[in-house]
Design a protein around this motif. Structure first.
Motif, PDB file in Angstrom:
ATOM      1  N   LYS A   1       3.707  -5.959   9.791  1.00  0.00           N
ATOM      2  CA  LYS A   1       3.357  -6.638  10.781  1.00  0.00           C
ATOM      3  C   LYS A   1       3.040  -5.955  11.876  1.00  0.00           C
ATOM      4  CE  LYS A   1       5.950 -10.557   8.982  1.00  0.00           C
ATOM      5  NZ  LYS A   1       6.997 -11.494   9.208  1.00  0.00           N
ATOM      6  N   THR A   2       3.987  -4.848  12.243  1.00  0.00           N
ATOM      7  CA  THR A   2       3.840  -4.108  13.135  1.00  0.00           C
ATOM      8  C   THR A   2       3.944  -2.593  12.907  1.00  0.00           C
ATOM      9  OG1 THR A   2       6.322  -4.065  13.958  1.00  0.00           O
ATOM     10  CG2 THR A   2       4.534  -5.691  15.299  1.00  0.00           C
ATOM     11  N   PRO A   3       2.776  -1.991  12.186  1.00  0.00           N
ATOM     12  CA  PRO A   3       2.878  -0.466  11.855  1.00  0.00           C
ATOM     13  C   PRO A   3       3.391   0.420  12.835  1.00  0.00           C
ATOM     14  CG  PRO A   3       1.071  -1.465  11.076  1.00  0.00           C
ATOM     15  CD  PRO A   3       1.756  -2.649  12.247  1.00  0.00           C
ATOM     16  N   LEU A   4       4.157   1.409  12.393  1.00  0.00           N
ATOM     17  CA  LEU A   4       4.599   2.391  13.287  1.00  0.00           C
ATOM     18  C   LEU A   4       5.310   2.217  14.405  1.00  0.00           C
ATOM     19  CD1 LEU A   4       1.035   4.380  13.393  1.00  0.00           C
ATOM     20  CD2 LEU A   4       3.073   4.835  11.857  1.00  0.00           C
TER      21      LEU A   4
ATOM     22  N   SER B   1       9.925   8.851  -8.097  1.00  0.00           N
ATOM     23  CA  SER B   1       9.395   9.647  -7.012  1.00  0.00           C
ATOM     24  C   SER B   1       8.109   9.146  -6.552  1.00  0.00           C
ATOM     25  CB  SER B   1       9.441  11.262  -7.376  1.00  0.00           C
ATOM     26  OG  SER B   1       8.859  11.945  -6.340  1.00  0.00           O
ATOM     27  N   SER B   2       7.150   8.937  -7.654  1.00  0.00           N
ATOM     28  CA  SER B   2       5.705   8.676  -7.550  1.00  0.00           C
ATOM     29  C   SER B   2       5.981   7.232  -6.979  1.00  0.00           C
ATOM     30  CB  SER B   2       5.308   8.598  -8.957  1.00  0.00           C
ATOM     31  OG  SER B   2       5.118   9.861  -9.514  1.00  0.00           O
ATOM     32  N   TYR B   3       6.788   6.356  -7.251  1.00  0.00           N
ATOM     33  CA  TYR B   3       6.802   5.016  -6.849  1.00  0.00           C
ATOM     34  C   TYR B   3       6.791   5.079  -5.252  1.00  0.00           C
ATOM     35  CZ  TYR B   3       7.460   0.085  -7.256  1.00  0.00           C
ATOM     36  OH  TYR B   3       7.369  -1.343  -7.144  1.00  0.00           O
ATOM     37  N   ALA B   4       7.787   5.976  -4.888  1.00  0.00           N
ATOM     38  CA  ALA B   4       7.919   6.054  -3.459  1.00  0.00           C
ATOM     39  C   ALA B   4       7.012   6.557  -2.568  1.00  0.00           C
ATOM     40  CB  ALA B   4       9.257   7.091  -3.073  1.00  0.00           C
ATOM     41  N   GLU B   5       6.107   7.469  -3.253  1.00  0.00           N
ATOM     42  CA  GLU B   5       4.811   8.131  -2.742  1.00  0.00           C
ATOM     43  C   GLU B   5       3.756   6.900  -2.627  1.00  0.00           C
ATOM     44  OE1 GLU B   5       5.061  10.677  -1.212  1.00  0.00           O
ATOM     45  OE2 GLU B   5       7.077  10.895  -1.824  1.00  0.00           O
ATOM     46  N   LEU B   6       3.786   6.199  -3.547  1.00  0.00           N
ATOM     47  CA  LEU B   6       2.690   5.022  -3.741  1.00  0.00           C
ATOM     48  C   LEU B   6       2.923   4.089  -2.579  1.00  0.00           C
ATOM     49  CD1 LEU B   6       0.370   3.424  -4.695  1.00  0.00           C
ATOM     50  CD2 LEU B   6       1.959   2.340  -6.574  1.00  0.00           C
ATOM     51  N   LEU B   7       4.166   3.607  -2.231  1.00  0.00           N
ATOM     52  CA  LEU B   7       4.645   2.596  -1.244  1.00  0.00           C
ATOM     53  C   LEU B   7       4.225   3.595   0.155  1.00  0.00           C
ATOM     54  CD1 LEU B   7       8.045   1.343  -2.312  1.00  0.00           C
ATOM     55  CD2 LEU B   7       5.797   0.222  -2.537  1.00  0.00           C
ATOM     56  N   HIS B   8       4.459   4.734   0.103  1.00  0.00           N
ATOM     57  CA  HIS B   8       3.974   5.316   1.262  1.00  0.00           C
ATOM     58  C   HIS B   8       2.664   5.438   1.753  1.00  0.00           C
ATOM     59  CE1 HIS B   8       5.478   8.786   4.470  1.00  0.00           C
ATOM     60  NE2 HIS B   8       5.065   7.576   4.932  1.00  0.00           N
ATOM     61  N   ALA B   9       1.606   5.553   0.544  1.00  0.00           N
ATOM     62  CA  ALA B   9       0.278   5.582   0.750  1.00  0.00           C
ATOM     63  C   ALA B   9      -0.111   4.432   1.184  1.00  0.00           C
ATOM     64  CB  ALA B   9      -0.336   6.302  -0.730  1.00  0.00           C
ATOM     65  N   LEU B  10       0.545   3.235   0.285  1.00  0.00           N
ATOM     66  CA  LEU B  10       0.006   1.961   0.792  1.00  0.00           C
ATOM     67  C   LEU B  10       0.176   1.505   2.240  1.00  0.00           C
ATOM     68  CD1 LEU B  10       1.160  -0.118  -2.451  1.00  0.00           C
ATOM     69  CD2 LEU B  10      -1.194   0.041  -1.615  1.00  0.00           C
TER      70      LEU B  10
ATOM     71  N   ARG C   1       0.303   3.737   4.828  1.00  0.00           N
ATOM     72  CA  ARG C   1      -0.681   4.651   5.484  1.00  0.00           C
ATOM     73  C   ARG C   1      -2.149   3.792   5.375  1.00  0.00           C
ATOM     74  NH1 ARG C   1       1.862   9.032   2.816  1.00  0.00           N
ATOM     75  NH2 ARG C   1       0.020   9.264   1.418  1.00  0.00           N
ATOM     76  N   TYR C   2      -2.191   3.424   4.398  1.00  0.00           N
ATOM     77  CA  TYR C   2      -3.807   2.780   3.891  1.00  0.00           C
ATOM     78  C   TYR C   2      -3.954   1.590   4.895  1.00  0.00           C
ATOM     79  CZ  TYR C   2      -8.279   1.798   1.956  1.00  0.00           C
ATOM     80  OH  TYR C   2      -9.461   1.188   1.707  1.00  0.00           O
TER      81      TYR C   2
ATOM     82  N   LEU D   1      -4.929   7.133  -2.043  1.00  0.00           N
ATOM     83  CA  LEU D   1      -4.260   5.962  -2.530  1.00  0.00           C
ATOM     84  C   LEU D   1      -4.417   5.816  -4.099  1.00  0.00           C
ATOM     85  CD1 LEU D   1      -2.804   3.262  -2.120  1.00  0.00           C
ATOM     86  CD2 LEU D   1      -4.838   2.092  -1.564  1.00  0.00           C
ATOM     87  N   LEU D   2      -5.737   6.196  -4.671  1.00  0.00           N
ATOM     88  CA  LEU D   2      -5.997   5.872  -6.046  1.00  0.00           C
ATOM     89  C   LEU D   2      -5.115   7.061  -6.681  1.00  0.00           C
ATOM     90  CD1 LEU D   2      -7.690   5.160  -8.447  1.00  0.00           C
ATOM     91  CD2 LEU D   2      -9.496   6.927  -7.648  1.00  0.00           C
ATOM     92  N   SER D   3      -5.196   8.279  -6.264  1.00  0.00           N
ATOM     93  CA  SER D   3      -4.237   9.266  -6.787  1.00  0.00           C
ATOM     94  C   SER D   3      -2.645   8.824  -6.952  1.00  0.00           C
ATOM     95  CB  SER D   3      -4.464  10.709  -6.224  1.00  0.00           C
ATOM     96  OG  SER D   3      -3.699  11.411  -6.606  1.00  0.00           O
TER      97      SER D   3
END
Length: 218
Positions: free
Chosen positions: A99-102, A141-150, A152-153, A187-189
């Motif tokens: 809702k209010t990123p960052l 670990s990959s799951y955490a990075e996916l959430l972070h990538a989503l 950021r996107y 994000l795809l990666s």
């Protein structure tokens, strides 16, 4: 006949000392067994708690892997993907960050959740053994990075929307102006990494292997 009290007392003392030593040894043995039992119970509890969280992530990904797609166009549904992949009692609070990123409390909650998932990745690697443990740690670990990538996107999509307004709602020009294609590739990666880690865990018979290790500690 006279009683040799000195000998009698020394004998009794020796017997008492021996008995005390035996009792002490028994007490030490019992204490050691209790400590081992406590440690075993503690390990059992830690394994169960971590597995519940990790299996929750596995379940979320399994339920939504057919939905979370990244193609050749901007991923305008990134916020929905994020909501789907955090749809349990442990992670649901993280959605507020969209809702209010960052800024605000939601951002702090999200960062805390992502760090918690990263910690979980390390913990399962220590608490469990074998290929299943390695695969599970990699998946988490990959799951955490996916959430972070989503996340950021999702922030990028806000810039994309503004850029589209400046470019007469021309999405292609707006996308190029904010560098969306490179972020989409990241994000795809992230999606592919999670999918690969998930498949490796399943192929290793991960669920059965992890639960077997938990049962051994009962």
């Amino acid at each position: 006949m006279a009683i040799d009290w000195e000998f009698f007392v020394s004998t009794i003392s020796a017997i008492g000392a021996a008995a005390a030593a035996i009792f002490a040894a028994v007490a030490v043995l019992q204490a050691r067994k209790q400590l081992e039992a406590n440690n075993k119970q503690s390990l059992f509890g830690m394994r169960v708690e971590r597995w519940i969280k990790a299996s929750g992530l596995l379940g979320l990904f399994d339920a939504n892997k057919g939905i979370v797609k990244v193609g050749n166009e901007p991923v305008l549904t990134a916020d929905m993907y994020f909501a789907l992949l955090t749809n349990n009692s442990w992670l649901e609070e993280a959605v507020a960050a969209l809702k209010t990123p960052l800024e605000g409390e939601g951002h702090k909650v999200l960062l805390t959740k992502i760090e918690s998932i990263r910690c979980l990745s390390m913990e399962v690697g220590y608490l469990f053994k074998g290929d299943a443990a390695i695969a599970l740690s990699s998946f988490v670990s990959s799951y955490a990075e996916l959430l972070h990538a989503l996340y950021r996107y999702h922030i990028l999509l806000g810039h994309l929307d503004k850029a589209a307004d400046r470019n007469g709602r021309n999405l292609e020009k707006a996308s190029a102006s904010v560098g969306e294609p490179s972020h989409r590739a990241e994000l795809l990666s992230a999606v592919e990494d999670v999918a690969m880690a998930y498949d490796v865990f399943v192929a290793a018979g991960g669920k059965e292997a992890i639960e077997a290790q938990i049962k051994l500690q009962q």
